[in-house]
Design an enzyme around this catalytic site. Structure first.
Site, PDB file in Angstrom:
ATOM      1  N   ASP A 164     -14.934 -28.012   5.647  1.00  0.00           N
ATOM      2  CA  ASP A 164     -16.398 -27.888   5.822  1.00  0.00           C
ATOM      3  C   ASP A 164     -16.586 -27.435   7.033  1.00  0.00           C
ATOM      4  O   ASP A 164     -17.742 -27.962   7.660  1.00  0.00           O
ATOM      5  CB  ASP A 164     -16.575 -29.386   5.581  1.00  0.00           C
ATOM      6  CG  ASP A 164     -16.005 -30.215   4.486  1.00  0.00           C
ATOM      7  OD1 ASP A 164     -14.968 -30.249   4.335  1.00  0.00           O
ATOM      8  OD2 ASP A 164     -16.956 -30.613   3.539  1.00  0.00           O
ATOM      9  N   HIS A 281     -10.623 -31.008  -2.557  1.00  0.00           N
ATOM     10  CA  HIS A 281     -11.662 -30.908  -1.534  1.00  0.00           C
ATOM     11  C   HIS A 281     -12.087 -32.403  -1.163  1.00  0.00           C
ATOM     12  O   HIS A 281     -12.230 -32.996  -0.153  1.00  0.00           O
ATOM     13  CB  HIS A 281     -12.936 -30.100  -1.960  1.00  0.00           C
ATOM     14  CG  HIS A 281     -14.003 -30.299  -1.427  1.00  0.00           C
ATOM     15  ND1 HIS A 281     -14.127 -29.673   0.032  1.00  0.00           N
ATOM     16  CD2 HIS A 281     -15.623 -30.581  -1.690  1.00  0.00           C
ATOM     17  CE1 HIS A 281     -15.404 -29.818   0.618  1.00  0.00           C
ATOM     18  NE2 HIS A 281     -16.227 -30.480  -0.436  1.00  0.00           N
ATOM     19  N   HIS A 291     -19.682 -40.279   0.470  1.00  0.00           N
ATOM     20  CA  HIS A 291     -18.873 -39.857  -0.638  1.00  0.00           C
ATOM     21  C   HIS A 291     -17.735 -41.052  -1.174  1.00  0.00           C
ATOM     22  O   HIS A 291     -16.747 -40.688  -1.752  1.00  0.00           O
ATOM     23  CB  HIS A 291     -17.801 -38.484  -0.458  1.00  0.00           C
ATOM     24  CG  HIS A 291     -18.857 -37.472  -0.236  1.00  0.00           C
ATOM     25  ND1 HIS A 291     -19.923 -37.103  -1.061  1.00  0.00           N
ATOM     26  CD2 HIS A 291     -18.946 -36.666   0.831  1.00  0.00           C
ATOM     27  CE1 HIS A 291     -20.610 -36.068  -0.537  1.00  0.00           C
ATOM     28  NE2 HIS A 291     -19.990 -35.922   0.672  1.00  0.00           N
TER      29      HIS A 291
END
Ligand SMILES: *[C@@H]1O[C@H](CO)[C@@H](O)[C@H](O)[C@H]1NC(C)=O
Ligand SMILES: *[C@@H]1O[C@H](CO)[C@@H](O)[C@H](O)[C@H]1NC(C)=O
Ligand SMILES: *[C@@H]1O[C@H](CO)[C@@H](O)[C@H](O)[C@H]1NC(C)=O
Ligand SMILES: *[C@@H]1O[C@H](CO)[C@@H](O)[C@H](O)[C@H]1NC(C)=O
Ligand SMILES: *[C@@H]1O[C@H](CO)[C@@H](O)[C@H](O)[C@H]1NC(C)=O
Ligand SMILES: *[C@@H]1O[C@H](CO)[C@@H](O)[C@H](O)[C@H]1NC(C)=O
Ligand SMILES: *[C@@H]1O[C@H](CO)[C@@H](O)[C@H](O)[C@H]1NC(C)=O
Ligand SMILES: *[C@@H]1O[C@H](CO)[C@@H](O)[C@H](O)[C@H]1NC(C)=O
Ligand SMILES: *[C@@H]1O[C@H](CO)[C@@H](O)[C@H](O)[C@H]1NC(C)=O
Ligand SMILES: *[C@@H]1O[C@H](CO)[C@@H](O)[C@H](O)[C@H]1NC(C)=O
Ligand SMILES: *[C@@H]1O[C@H](CO)[C@@H](O)[C@H](O)[C@H]1NC(C)=O
Ligand SMILES: *[C@@H]1O[C@H](CO)[C@@H](O)[C@H](O)[C@H]1NC(C)=O
Ligand SMILES: [Fe+2]
Length: 431
Positions: A164, A281, A291
């Site tokens: 990221d 990921h 998330h």
């Protein structure tokens, strides 16, 4: 995929986790969170366009085969296609070699890419420094890299881990810190340029990202995992050929991916390739609100395979923070049976989230409370990881927070190999 004495498979799916109580350490380190990271301006030195007619830019390399005797050299030219040829030679040889590749372009909305070149150079010697030249016939640029040592059960090797990253001033600091580490190959856990955060997904921000990362990626292989920020693109359009590591679609239950993984895992001979590392990921074990539980659909399907095949460590990104789990599993849970508590399991991998490269979306700072017992260490800071494989039994993992000195390890531990040394390497007490 095999490199040095390590081995890894990459999966790019979306995933995440579960609840529990009173776990490890929540760092008391408080980063200045007032300022959101901002992207470096287009005219930043980090994005400098190399001078000269049709000069190659965005030069980056990735391993071209499983063992390290081939390297894919990629670059972009903007004035004309130019040559696909790479001239290369080893530090000790008196002879030059050449290889030819291919070139393509793409368009996205009103953006037209430069000429994207990929050339696979082959028959390389192990553990050898090569110089290479691209831009033949126009402006040439020269770089170098060192191939990994031959696969061997006790061969040491050091990987970096970044995820990221984006292209902010913080991203630049993270990359500089990584360059001051001793990493020989970078494991990239997805979400690259964040070009899709711009209006019309301004693909010019893929080009700036390519120029920004060149200062590392031209000199050592970056092994890619795709993230959600790559989803709305054709995977090739960044000029990075992701196909060697990520050959699967990444959303949904993807039978393809399951078939691929169940076919790949049994091929890994741990008496030859001692370490098994998985890259993906979105994390399965994540105690941030960001998330949270997103990895569940994937974990439910794949977790028992990781345990069966003795995966040592799983690296993920996606959550913009740092977290490390204890060795835990939750593979009894199947949604209908109500058994939903992760338990200590020394057959399980350690799960590490390195989604902390520094992109413009900012840090994920909200953590679930209390810290669940599966979570050994968590901290909302930017940084990168380093995995130093020492031999078949021991590897040292450390996390470098990008606010500190280059060699400061904010989190660190010895990982014991699950095949060769399956002892308890917990760092906090869990039930
Ligand atoms: C690069 O070349 C090597 C050696 O011939 C080959 O094994 C490998 O498949 C090639 N890689 C790609 C991505 O074409
Ligand atoms: C190339 O080899 C020479 C000795 O032959 C050594 O001094 C030099 O550091 C090497 N360069 C690289 C980049 O490995
Ligand atoms: C190899 O290529 C480099 C770069 O083009 C050149 O400088 C060098 O003289 C060449 N060496 C030989 C032995 O041809
Ligand atoms: C692409 O379209 C956007 C929105 O209309 C515009 O701002 C931008 O300047 C255009 N870029 C090019 C290269 O034409
Ligand atoms: C650039 O390089 C290509 C490939 O070698 C060559 O065909 C072309 O003539 C060169 N362009 C110029 C302007 O020299
Ligand atoms: C790689 O080469 C260096 C010398 O360039 C040597 O010191 C090192 O032991 C070699 N590593 C392996 C694993 O062969
Ligand atoms: C990015 O980092 C490099 C290396 O530390 C430095 O030279 C450069 O000035 C930095 N650029 C920006 C825009 O921060
Ligand atoms: C890299 O390795 C050298 C030699 O072992 C060591 O002195 C240095 O501290 C290491 N750098 C980092 C950032 O760990
Ligand atoms: C790179 O991507 C192109 C376009 O999808 C594909 O045709 C080619 O085989 C890939 N090359 C390598 C070396 O993976
Ligand atoms: C869930 O697991 C239980 C046993 O723990 C089993 O009886 C049940 O069939 C499983 N359900 C599904 C959907 O797999
Ligand atoms: C953190 O969570 C609290 C409570 O749900 C919420 O009010 C706040 O907006 C969240 N902060 C961020 C930065 O997401
Ligand atoms: C493996 O590496 C660890 C850590 O460096 C070391 O303590 C151990 O003695 C090594 N094992 C062997 C067999 O050399
Ligand atoms: Fe993501």
């Amino acid at each position: 995929m095999k490199m040095g004495n390590s081995s890894f498979v990459a999966i790019a799916l979306l995933m995440s986790v579960v609840v529990l109580c009173n776990g490890g350490k929540t760092s008391s380190y408080v980063r200045n969170l007032l300022q959101k990271p901002v992207d470096m301006p287009l005219d930043s030195d980090a994005f400098a366009i190399p001078p000269g007619y049709n000069a190659p830019q965005q030069v980056h390399i990735t391993q071209g085969d499983h063992v390290g005797q081939a390297m894919i050299i990629s670059w972009v030219t903007v004035d004309e296609p130019g040559s696909n040829e790479v001239i290369y030679w080893s530090n000790s040889s008196l002879q030059n070699f050449t290889a030819e590749g291919e070139v393509f372009t793409y368009t996205y909305y009103n953006y037209t890419s430069g000429f994207i070149h990929h050339t696979n150079i082959t028959n390389l010697e192990f553990n050898t420094t090569y110089f290479y030249v691209v831009g033949i016939g126009n402006t040439t640029r020269q770089f170098w890299f060192t191939t990994p040592p031959e696969v061997g059960i006790d061969v040491p090797y050091t990987f970096g881990i970044i995820g990221d990253l984006g292209q902010t001033f913080d991203s630049n600091t993270t990359l500089t810190h990584y360059q001051n580490s001793n990493g020989s190959t970078l494991l990239y856990v997805g979400d690259l340029s964040y070009a899709d955060d711009y209006p019309y997904h301004d693909n010019v921000r893929w080009d700036t990202w390519g120029r920004f990362t060149e200062r590392s990626a031209a000199y050592q292989p970056w092994i890619w995992t795709a993230g959600n920020h790559e989803i709305d693109f054709d995977l090739q359009i960044s000029g990075i050929n992701l196909s060697t590591i990520c050959q699967t679609s990444f959303l949904g239950t993807s039978t393809l991916q399951y078939k691929w993984l169940t076919a790949e895992l049994p091929k890994i001979d741990r008496t030859e390739t001692s370490w098994l590392i998985v890259l993906m990921h979105a994390p399965w074990y994540n105690s941030y609100y960001s998330h949270y539980m997103e990895g569940e659909p994937m974990r439910v399907v794949f977790e028992s395979l990781f345990i069966k095949y003795k995966v040592d460590v799983v690296f993920a990104g996606h959550v913009h923070a740092y977290e490390r789990s204890e060795r835990v599993s939750n593979d009894k849970y199947n949604i209908t049976n109500g058994i939903c508590t992760p338990v200590k399991d020394i057959s399980a991998p350690v799960y590490i989230t390195n989604g902390d490269g520094g992109n413009q979306e900012g840090l994920s700072i909200n953590m679930t409370q209390p810290q669940p017992s599966y979570s050994a260490y968590r901290e909302a800071s930017f940084g990168h990881g380093t995995l130093e494989i020492k031999n078949r039994t021991h590897a040292h993992y450390s996390w470098n927070r990008n606010q500190d000195g280059y060699a400061v390890e904010a989190d660190k531990l010895w990982l014991f190999n699950r095949y060769w040394n399956p002892l308890d390497d917990s760092t906090t007490h869990i039930p």
